[in-house]
Design a protein around this motif. Structure first.
Motif, mmCIF file in Angstrom:
data_model
loop_
_atom_site.group_PDB
_atom_site.id
_atom_site.type_symbol
_atom_site.label_atom_id
_atom_site.label_comp_id
_atom_site.label_asym_id
_atom_site.label_seq_id
_atom_site.Cartn_x
_atom_site.Cartn_y
_atom_site.Cartn_z
ATOM 1 N N UNK A 200 0.848 -1.195 0.000
ATOM 2 C CA UNK A 200 0.000 0.000 0.000
ATOM 3 C C UNK A 200 0.890 1.255 0.000
ATOM 4 N N UNK A 201 1.949 1.226 0.804
ATOM 5 C CA UNK A 201 2.867 2.371 0.863
ATOM 6 C C UNK A 201 3.568 2.583 -0.481
ATOM 7 N N UNK A 203 2.307 1.967 -3.366
ATOM 8 C CA UNK A 203 1.343 2.569 -4.282
ATOM 9 C C UNK A 203 1.253 4.082 -4.029
ATOM 10 N N UNK A 204 1.263 4.461 -2.761
ATOM 11 C CA UNK A 204 1.235 5.881 -2.417
ATOM 12 C C UNK A 204 2.498 6.572 -2.918
#
Lengths: 437, 395
Positions: A200-201, A203-204
């Motif tokens: 997720x990180x 992707x950010x």
């Protein structure tokens, strides 16, 4: 060349034992380049053992029960979870070790560690320090209890976490004490959440260019999995009790003895229609038609008797044959598979779940394969677990551009190590606690 | 956009009960827009499974449903009659998550091939008990069945008694977790290549993946690991033990000397017991330390062991857990207000992200709560069209 979902991603893995290594295993299986950074006191593979046959489950963790010349390269526990990774040695308690580590951080996407929170600080390698070196870096810190609060510096292993989240209390037989899951459940569960967090990180970061720090408390990552018990307490102030194999709204629901030694099936009946299917499959014995078993309420009330009667029937049959027959009748049933049966299971076999790897010191063996199937980027077991310090040359030479002479000097100055400490000087599970190398 | 890690990702969630909803809960709690699509009438079967207040079933008040569906929007749609509407949503979506019996999506004309034709960069995550293909594809499952067939039950419990499942629905959760991780792997790949794909999660395989080293030990030495009760067979001691007012998890950690001193049990320093091979004498080790433990209380043992950096833990039950100070200090349990279920504490962030924190934007959706927003807003249907769909039982 096979396409891999995470090709091009480089992850530095300082993690020990199981939770962190489980997270980086998932990344490695999907194609990331995972570089384990180990040292003599902390290799995650246990220390040097003399050549012997220690016996028991631990002894069986070495090929043919023999620790061999270099036990630390032959340890099943390490080799299973560290496939698809590379390994170097580097002493982070020395300034030159820290300097080299930072060079590696500069060319990497993520750092994964699971020390108690004070350890990376003591190395001068906490998130603020690493963020200065590489602002795009994602740092994943996994600890027992999290990066702040009164238990911040408490030491914990997975089993302790299972106790601290209520899992051990709820596991077990209703007439007996707390029990631990037969596997490192908190570790694996935390590892999965950690991998999710890291992705997720990433992707950010792709959208914003910003790295970040992830603070994962194993205890907090496992807690949601006890959700039904926690919500019951939140709503009704009811404190859940040990139920063994029983279910609050299914009956029968349990594990029943079959013919043969330690042979069992699990059966779950979720409605009256499924109860009729089970009755038919059992050949409609008179007891099964009794009024008291006709409804879910009745079956729950007379559960002990019901389980005894069902077991009287199941114990006449082979567990696999019983599974096949009951599945044909529409019953939710599974044979309890031991590890030999699992490895020979025709369904897993056809799906190619288990894969073989040849390790230069442990030999050719079977391991659980990739945890899921992906149509475009399946992933595979492409590399055996690394030997201690196996990739020093690649990482220091090729990635960091150091000369032969410089690499030799690292060994002379004790920045790299040729083997771990003696096992007796350290626990079987190299602690994530020590800040010495 | 991008105030959360997964903001801007649109997920169509056809899943129900636990495995799929936990997967999409993780996506939603970290910022994805998750549209939960439920059957008109009953909705997600999880709505009919407790815990309920006073054990009275109510489709908006299941505690587990409320927990598993935070931050999602909810619409109703009969997939068989509303296939065309679903396909319009698929055009805009990044991810579809489903946990029907394998083959059900294809039977409705909504298999991966059909959806990929509409949207080639779509990621479809299918979660089932045994996977989308293979001899057990159509086997009926349950959490206990997956724990049995994945090898976990055979390792849990006492050797002389029946194998045990873990409490709750752990295989279902493992399926959801694997689904969530695999989905993000596929998104990573899609962001590099533009290409979508189909993910096949089998609960049996999710469970068989976490057997610690049982499989490799079997392959290395032919040992079939059995059940060892509360003891960890790889370490000694590591087990739950009784003390004066409850149970503690006892574990030695790195320094045996400290352990023996802390427990006032110098006999542990006998070479045989100080050796790594002490697991052969686990009964004796536990017998030696039992008297000291029985003279002390849980809280005292835990905190003083920690001062010695010995990794003891408290064996807590659920009420003790929710009052434990570490959670409170970190604000782990979060109060969420729901229009019909009221204000309740929920387990919060499973991990903390410094830039893009876990957030609760909305509680679990009421059945069909966001029909207007999605059908009128996102798809631009007219009020008349919507009324027709409603009359036809499609939504």
């Amino acid at each position: 060349m096979e396409r891999q979902a995470l090709r091009g991603l480089r992850v530095i893995d300082l993690s020990q034992v199981f939770a962190g290594p489980y997270a980086t295993k998932l990344l490695g299986d999907m194609g990331a380049e995972v570089i384990r950074v180990e040292c003599a006191a902390r290799s995650g593979r246990g220390g040097v053992l003399p050549r012997m046959r220690p016996g028991g489950v631990f002894g069986s963790s070495f090929p043919h029960g023999d620790t061999g010349e270099r036990s630390y390269n032959r340890f099943a526990y390490y080799n299973e979870v560290n496939r698809n990774k590379l390994a170097i040695t580097l002493d982070l308690s020395k300034p030159l070790g820290v300097e080299i580590f930072k060079k590696l951080v500069k060319i990497s996407d993520a750092v994964v560690e699971n020390f108690t929170p004070r350890v990376m600080e003591n190395f001068g390698l906490d998130y603020p320090a690493l963020n200065k070196v590489n602002p795009q870096l994602i740092m994943l810190s996994m600890s027992g209890y999290g990066g702040d609060g009164p238990y911040r510096d408490h030491v914990a292993y997975g089993e302790g976490i299972e106790a601290m989240v209520g899992l051990s209390h709820l596991a077990g037989y209703p007439d007996d004490g707390p029990l631990r899951p037969g596997v490192a459940y908190a570790d694996a569960t935390s590892g999965l959440h950690a991998t999710f967090a890291l992705l997720a990180a990433l992707r950010y970061r792709r959208l914003t260019g910003k790295g970040q720090h992830i603070d994962l408390s194993m205890r907090e990552a496992v807690t949601p999995l006890l959700g039904e018990f926690i919500m019951d307490y939140a709503i009704n102030h009811r404190v859940a009790k040990r139920m063994g194999n029983r279910h609050p709204s299914m009956a029968p629901h349990g594990c029943y003895r079959c013919r043969g030694d330690d042979s069992w099936v699990a059966i779950a009946v979720s409605c009256d229609e499924e109860w009729r299917s089970l009755r038919n499959a059992m050949g409609n014995p008179p007891w099964a038609g009794e009024e008291r078993f006709a409804t879910l309420g009745g079956r729950l009330e007379n559960l002990e008797e019901l389980d005894r009667l069902i077991e009287g029937w199941t114990s006449q049959y082979d567990h696999r044959q019983l599974m096949e027959a009951l599945q044909r009748a529409g019953v939710r049933v599974g044979a309890v598979l031991n590890v030999a049966e699992l490895v020979q299971d025709p369904h897993l076999g056809q799906r190619g779940f288990f894969e073989q790897l040849t390790h230069p010191e442990a030999g050719t063996h079977l391991y659980p394969g990739v945890s899921w199937k992906m149509s475009a980027t399946p992933g595979s077991l492409r590399l055996p677990a690394p030997r201690f310090g196996e990739h020093n040359q690649y990482v220091f030479g090729e990635l960091l551009g150091m000369s032969e002479g410089q690499i030799l000097k690292l060994a002379e100055e004790g920045i790299t190590a040729s083997e771990p400490l003696r096992w007796e000087d350290f626990s079987p599970l190299d602690q994530g606690e020590e800040d010495r190398c | 956009m991008s105030d959360q890690a997964l903001s801007g990702i649109l997920v169509l969630d056809l899943s129900e009960n636990i495995s799929g909803p936990y997967c999409t809960k993780l996506l939603a709690d970290y910022g994805a827009e998750v549209i939960k699509i439920e059957r008109p009438g009953g909705g997600d079967i999880g709505r009919s499974i407790g815990p309920f207040p006073q054990d009275e079933p109510h489709q908006e008040r299941s505690g587990l449903f409320l927990l598993l569906n935070t931050n999602k929007k909810g619409i109703t749609l009969d997939l068989e009659r509303g296939t065309h509407i679903f396909k319009r949503l698929v055009k805009e979506a990044d991810v579809v998550v489903e946990n029907f019996a394998p083959g059900a999506m294809s039977d409705m004309g909504l298999g991966y091939q059909a959806l990929a034709e509409i949207n080639p960069s779509l990621i479809m995550t299918s979660i089932s008990y045994f996977g989308q293909w293979g001899p057990y594809r159509d086997y009926r499952g349950a959490d206990i069945v997956a724990q049995a067939m994945g090898g976990l039950m055979g390792l849990t419990g006492e050797a002389e008694r029946e194998p045990l499942k873990l409490p709750g629905s752990q295989a279902e959760f493992q399926g959801g977790l694997n689904g969530a991780v695999a989905t993000l792997c596929a998104l990573y790949f899609r962001d590099q290549t533009g290409q979508g794909q189909h993910i096949d999660i089998s609960l049996q395989e999710a469970v068989a993946s976490i057997l610690e080293s049982a499989v490799s030990i079997y392959s290395y030495s032919d040992l079939i690991r059995g059940r060892t009760g509360p003891r960890n067979p790889l370490q000694c001691p590591s087990t739950a033990m009784r003390c004066r007012d409850g149970w503690v998890h006892v574990q030695a950690g790195a320094n045996w000397d400290h352990f023996a001193t802390f427990l006032h049990t110098p006999q542990l320093m006998e070479p045989r017991l100080a050796s790594i091979l002490r697991y052969h004498y686990a009964d004796e080790v536990e017998r030696l330390i039992q008297p000291w433990l029985e003279g002390h209380e849980v809280e005292e043992i835990f905190s003083s062991a920690q001062e010695w950096r010995i990794p003891f833990a408290k064996v807590l039950d659920i009420d003790e857990l929710m009052e434990d100070p570490q959670y409170e200090s970190r604000g782990f349990f979060v109060e969420i207000e729901h229009p019909l279920a009221g204000r309740l504490p929920y387990p919060g962030a499973p991990f903390r992200m410094s830039q893009t924190p876990w957030q609760v934007v909305r509680p679990a959706p009421l059945l069909g709560e966001h029909n207007d927003e999605v059908y009128l807003g996102r798809l631009g249907l007219s009020k008349e069209e919507m009324a027709r769909l409603r009359e036809g039982g499609v939504i």
